[in-house]
Write a protein that holds these residues in place. Sequence first.
Motif, PDB file in Angstrom:
ATOM      1  N   THR A  71       0.835  -1.194   0.000  1.00 40.27           N
ATOM      2  CA  THR A  71       0.000   0.000   0.000  1.00 40.27           C
ATOM      3  C   THR A  71       0.870   1.245   0.000  1.00 40.27           C
ATOM      4  O   THR A  71       1.783   1.378   0.806  1.00 40.27           O
ATOM      5  CB  THR A  71      -0.915   0.014   1.238  1.00 40.27           C
ATOM      6  OG1 THR A  71      -1.826  -1.078   1.132  1.00 40.27           O
ATOM      7  CG2 THR A  71      -1.685   1.316   1.375  1.00 40.27           C
ATOM      8  N   VAL A  72       0.581   2.138  -0.937  1.00 44.49           N
ATOM      9  CA  VAL A  72       1.217   3.460  -0.942  1.00 44.49           C
ATOM     10  C   VAL A  72       0.465   4.338   0.040  1.00 44.49           C
ATOM     11  O   VAL A  72       1.038   4.878   0.976  1.00 44.49           O
ATOM     12  CB  VAL A  72       1.218   4.076  -2.361  1.00 44.49           C
ATOM     13  CG1 VAL A  72       1.810   5.478  -2.342  1.00 44.49           C
ATOM     14  CG2 VAL A  72       1.973   3.177  -3.341  1.00 44.49           C
ATOM     15  N   PHE A  73      -0.850   4.465  -0.175  1.00 41.59           N
ATOM     16  CA  PHE A  73      -1.707   5.137   0.798  1.00 41.59           C
ATOM     17  C   PHE A  73      -3.136   4.669   0.632  1.00 41.59           C
ATOM     18  O   PHE A  73      -3.537   4.195  -0.431  1.00 41.59           O
ATOM     19  CB  PHE A  73      -1.615   6.674   0.722  1.00 41.59           C
ATOM     20  CG  PHE A  73      -2.078   7.263  -0.579  1.00 41.59           C
ATOM     21  CD1 PHE A  73      -3.423   7.493  -0.836  1.00 41.59           C
ATOM     22  CD2 PHE A  73      -1.162   7.627  -1.552  1.00 41.59           C
ATOM     23  CE1 PHE A  73      -3.851   8.047  -2.028  1.00 41.59           C
ATOM     24  CE2 PHE A  73      -1.572   8.181  -2.746  1.00 41.59           C
ATOM     25  CZ  PHE A  73      -2.917   8.388  -2.985  1.00 41.59           C
ATOM     26  N   LEU A  74      -3.878   4.813   1.706  1.00 40.39           N
ATOM     27  CA  LEU A  74      -5.304   4.499   1.733  1.00 40.39           C
ATOM     28  C   LEU A  74      -6.002   5.691   2.373  1.00 40.39           C
ATOM     29  O   LEU A  74      -5.695   6.056   3.511  1.00 40.39           O
ATOM     30  CB  LEU A  74      -5.566   3.229   2.548  1.00 40.39           C
ATOM     31  CG  LEU A  74      -7.028   2.877   2.814  1.00 40.39           C
ATOM     32  CD1 LEU A  74      -7.757   2.559   1.514  1.00 40.39           C
ATOM     33  CD2 LEU A  74      -7.126   1.711   3.776  1.00 40.39           C
ATOM     34  N   VAL A  75      -6.904   6.298   1.626  1.00 34.38           N
ATOM     35  CA  VAL A  75      -7.673   7.442   2.131  1.00 34.38           C
ATOM     36  C   VAL A  75      -9.143   7.061   2.110  1.00 34.38           C
ATOM     37  O   VAL A  75      -9.650   6.554   1.108  1.00 34.38           O
ATOM     38  CB  VAL A  75      -7.443   8.705   1.277  1.00 34.38           C
ATOM     39  CG1 VAL A  75      -8.406   9.812   1.664  1.00 34.38           C
ATOM     40  CG2 VAL A  75      -6.011   9.186   1.407  1.00 34.38           C
ATOM     41  N   GLU A  76      -9.808   7.294   3.241  1.00 36.95           N
ATOM     42  CA  GLU A  76     -11.250   7.107   3.325  1.00 36.95           C
ATOM     43  C   GLU A  76     -11.846   8.420   3.815  1.00 36.95           C
ATOM     44  O   GLU A  76     -11.432   8.945   4.844  1.00 36.95           O
ATOM     45  CB  GLU A  76     -11.589   5.975   4.287  1.00 36.95           C
ATOM     46  CG  GLU A  76     -11.080   4.625   3.804  1.00 36.95           C
ATOM     47  CD  GLU A  76     -11.299   3.515   4.804  1.00 36.95           C
ATOM     48  OE1 GLU A  76     -11.686   2.426   4.368  1.00 36.95           O
ATOM     49  OE2 GLU A  76     -11.081   3.742   6.017  1.00 36.95           O
TER      50      GLU A  76
END
Length: 155
Positions: A71-76
């Motif tokens: 994962t590079v990034f996870l935005v919710e």
Amino acid sequence: MSDTQATPVFHIQRVYLKEASLEQPNSPAIFLEQTQPSVDIQLGVEAQALAEGVYEIAVAATVHTKIGERTVFLVECKQAGIFEIRHIPQELLQQILGIQCPQIVYPYLRANVADVIQRAGFPPVHLAEINFQAMYEQQLAQQQSTEGGNGAAAA
């Protein structure tokens, strides 16, 4: 008779950021990667009655970027609005809740998602424009086919 009918009401009471989260579990090493990440974007719309004639509409986005399995990034993010809607026929009310209200809330969500990602040190991800009418009609068709199948079985 038309004089006794109440005037339709549509007011935006508030638009607000309901939830926001950012995860970048592989930082700072992921910043050194030169490979282009894959991006998966999921969107959803929720509606709920808060009181008589008052509704909350929330539009949620999940942006998950990966390089391979990392994962590079996870935005919710979930952006919501509170709307006062009164004296409108039920079938029109459902369209307003499913199309017009999300269209009002969505630009705020787009800006917040791009801002969170940029503040995390990555180039912003700009969510595409959404045709909420097509999305609403698709959901309505799915509901009708499900109800039609259930109704036939019950009859």
